[in-house]
Write an enzyme that holds these catalytic residues in place. Structure first.
Site, short mmCIF file in Angstrom:
data_model
loop_
_atom_site.label_atom_id
_atom_site.label_comp_id
_atom_site.label_asym_id
_atom_site.label_seq_id
_atom_site.Cartn_x
_atom_site.Cartn_y
_atom_site.Cartn_z
N GLU A 1 0.89 -1.17 0.00
CA GLU A 1 0.00 0.00 0.00
C GLU A 1 0.92 1.22 0.00
O GLU A 1 1.41 1.62 1.05
CB GLU A 1 -0.89 -0.02 1.25
CG GLU A 1 -1.87 -1.18 1.30
CD GLU A 1 -3.10 -0.96 0.42
OE1 GLU A 1 -3.41 0.21 0.12
OE2 GLU A 1 -3.75 -1.95 0.04
N CYS B 1 -2.12 9.57 2.68
CA CYS B 1 -1.71 8.97 1.41
C CYS B 1 -2.69 9.30 0.30
O CYS B 1 -2.30 9.41 -0.86
CB CYS B 1 -1.57 7.46 1.56
SG CYS B 1 -3.06 6.68 2.17
P1 NAD Z 1 7.54 4.97 7.69
O1 NAD Z 1 8.83 5.71 7.57
O2 NAD Z 1 6.88 4.87 9.01
O3 NAD Z 1 7.81 3.52 7.09
C1 NAD Z 1 6.82 2.54 7.01
C2 NAD Z 1 7.30 1.29 7.73
O4 NAD Z 1 8.45 0.77 7.08
C3 NAD Z 1 7.67 1.54 9.18
O5 NAD Z 1 7.07 0.54 9.97
C4 NAD Z 1 9.18 1.44 9.18
O6 NAD Z 1 9.71 0.94 10.37
C5 NAD Z 1 9.46 0.50 8.03
N1 NAD Z 1 10.77 0.73 7.43
C6 NAD Z 1 11.36 1.93 7.21
N2 NAD Z 1 12.56 1.76 6.62
C7 NAD Z 1 12.75 0.44 6.46
C8 NAD Z 1 13.78 -0.37 5.89
N3 NAD Z 1 14.88 0.16 5.39
N4 NAD Z 1 13.60 -1.71 5.88
C9 NAD Z 1 12.48 -2.26 6.38
N5 NAD Z 1 11.47 -1.54 6.93
C10 NAD Z 1 11.59 -0.22 6.98
O7 NAD Z 1 6.43 5.60 6.73
P2 NAD Z 1 6.61 6.28 5.33
O8 NAD Z 1 7.12 5.31 4.34
O9 NAD Z 1 7.30 7.60 5.46
O10 NAD Z 1 5.07 6.57 5.03
C11 NAD Z 1 4.68 7.52 4.16
C12 NAD Z 1 4.43 6.91 2.78
O11 NAD Z 1 3.47 5.91 2.89
C13 NAD Z 1 3.89 7.90 1.78
O12 NAD Z 1 4.44 7.64 0.53
C14 NAD Z 1 2.41 7.58 1.77
O13 NAD Z 1 1.74 7.95 0.59
C15 NAD Z 1 2.42 6.11 1.96
N6 NAD Z 1 1.17 5.68 2.55
C16 NAD Z 1 0.37 4.86 1.85
C17 NAD Z 1 -0.85 4.47 2.37
C18 NAD Z 1 -1.78 3.55 1.65
O14 NAD Z 1 -2.70 3.08 2.29
N7 NAD Z 1 -1.58 3.27 0.38
C19 NAD Z 1 -1.21 4.91 3.65
C20 NAD Z 1 -0.35 5.74 4.33
C21 NAD Z 1 0.85 6.11 3.79
#
Ligand code: NAD
Length: 460
Positions: free
Chosen positions: A212, A246
């Protein structure tokens, strides 16, 4: 949690699953009700944590986090029995007599990785699907929303069966260790760069993934709608959670005439929603951390400020901002904004709007404000996006019957309602053919001329 502890936890969940603990219908219903009880009885704890992490107001937390999950639980409890019924399918003449059906079987032990922006909803809505499908689950909340992560880690074991559902807090090292384990499904919400890491790790065990992801969700407005209403809805979808949504409208496309009329209406919506100084509004959130603030702040200079523009790093505050005169090649148009800045890009009309949208990655959502059925049809058939919202942004995710997910760069797979059951189960093909009468003789060799003739007639 140390590496051996993580491996031990996943092994214990697998044993729980293998013993069949999570499979009975009554167990699933009891766990869903327990999750609902947690949300109603401890909603205040979660609201406090969300306020600490994101400055989220309790009402916004209720609307956009808790009630999405309780809505999913309600819908699932209402329909689960019928979703789990074997689905009969037709049998072709050559296989008759026989009965064929599809049975949903739980996949096993799943891993749910959530981001920081809706840290309650995006951890627990997938969990509803995992529980309903009969799976065990490891839940990994985002370390970037630490108060919410801690609250969930404290509350979930008080309400759910600890043998089947475990919260593992942590950042990259813990997630990396988790991804080294074998799961039966990985459900990841977050950015596409980490999505690729998750998918590569999953490939080692041929583990299916749901990704997602995000991206730039466009809005197009034409002059056939009430622009004041459109402005209110766009401002609501954009500035909720300080733009860190998102499915928030990322940028707005309109003709110069519509843009000029929308600008004061958007400014007016911001003033009515958040007052003259949104910094003092109890209903306006904050940027999650300095890193995101430092990414967003320079983008404020990418156009002329229609409303907003104020910012304060100490408070992680960026005012709800609308920018006009933004070029299609400005930095703000080269990345997902994920913050409270709405650039307006002028286009000559619908044809150019469709060209701009098609030139970018397939977005998670596209929003169109028009009363022209022909224009709606063109957007529907000539663009690709995870979802399309006519006349309203973001609200599609509250409709449990609709699949929620992206396409292309915005993700793969979907969930919510019955789509969650599909995501977290295997659809097993079941064929039952009686041994008598034996109608199989036709396909047994030797293939005589008579058999060949029958085969040609029946299967040709
Ligand atoms: P985040 O930084 O919290 O990362 C998401 C998860 O990935 C966390 O649990 C984190 O611990 C893990 N993570 C981070 N780096 C990692 C790595 N190198 N290896 C393994 N796991 C790792 O959140 P984010 O990515 O900044 O979230 C924002 C993004 O998510 C935006 O692009 C947003 O559009 C997208 N998003 C999508 C939805 C959807 O439902 N489609 C919903 C919310 C956010």
């Amino acid at each position: 949690m140390s590496e051996p502890e993580i491996a031990g936890t996943v092994a214990a969940l697998r044993e729980t699953f293998d013993r069949g603990v999570t499979k009975p219908y009554r167990f699933r219903v009891a766990q869903l009700k327990a999750l609902r009880a947690m949300l109603t009885e401890r909603g205040n704890d979660l609201a406090d944590a969300l306020h600490q992490d994101l400055g989220k107001s309790a009402t916004e937390a209720q609307i956009s986090e808790v009630s999405i999950v309780t809505g999913e639980i309600r819908h699932t409890l209402r329909h689960l029995r019928s979703w789990l019924k074997p689905q009969r399918v037709g049998v072709p003449a050559v296989v008759m007599p026989a009965r064929a059906s599809i049975v949903r079987e739980p996949l096993g032990v799943t891993l749910i990785i959530a981001p920081w922006n809706y840290p309650v909803q995006l951890l627990l809505a997938p969990l509803v699907g995992a529980i309903a499908a009969g799976d065990a689950a490891v839940l990994k909340p985002s370390e970037l929303a630490p108060a919410t992560s801690a609250a969930l880690a404290r509350l979930i074991p008080q309400y759910l069966d600890r043998r089947a559902y475990v919260v593992i807090e942590g950042a990259i090292p813990e997630t990396t260790e988790l991804l080294a384990q074998r799961f039966d499904h990985i459900f990841y919400t977050g950015n596409g760069a980490v999505g690729r890491i998750v998918m590569a790790a999953a490939a080692n065990n041929l583990t299916p993934v749901t990704l997602e992801l995000g991206g730039k969700s466009p809005v197009y407005v034409d002059d056939t709608v009430d622009l004041a209403q459109a402005a209110d809805r766009i401002a609501w979808g954009k500035f909720m959670n300080a733009g860190q949504t998102c499915v928030a409208p990322d940028y707005l496309l309109a003709t110069p005439d519509v843009a000029a009329r929308l600008e004061p209406l958007l400014a007016d919506a911001v003033h009515r929603f958040y007052g003259d100084d949104p910094r003092t509004s109890a209903d306006y959130g904050r940027i999650i951390n300095e890193r995101q603030f430092d990414r967003l702040q320079p983008l404020l200079g990418d156009g002329s400020v229609v409303v907003g523009g104020a910012h304060d790093r100490d408070e992680r505050y960026i005012a709800p901002t609308v920018l006009s005169g933004v070029g299609a090649d400005a930095p703000i148009m080269q990345q997902e904004i994920f913050g409270p800045i709405l650039p307006i890009i002028t286009v000559s009309g619908l044809d150019e709007a469709i060209r701009v949208i098609r030139a970018g990655d397939k977005p998670l959502a596209l929003y169109v404000f028009t009363s022209s059925a022909a224009a709606r049809r063109r957007f529907l058939t000539q663009t690709s996006s995870g979802a399309i919202g006519f006349g309203v942004p973001a609200a599609h995710l509250a409709v449990a019957g609709l699949p929620f997910g992206g396409v292309g760069e915005s993700g793969m797979g979907a969930y919510h309602g019955e789509h969650s059951i599909d995501t977290f189960s295997h659809r097993k093909a079941v064929l039952t053919k009686p041994l008598a009468p034996d109608t199989m003789g036709l396909v047994y060799p030797p293939f005589t001329e008579r058999k060949k003739g029958i085969v040609r007639r029946l299967m040709g």
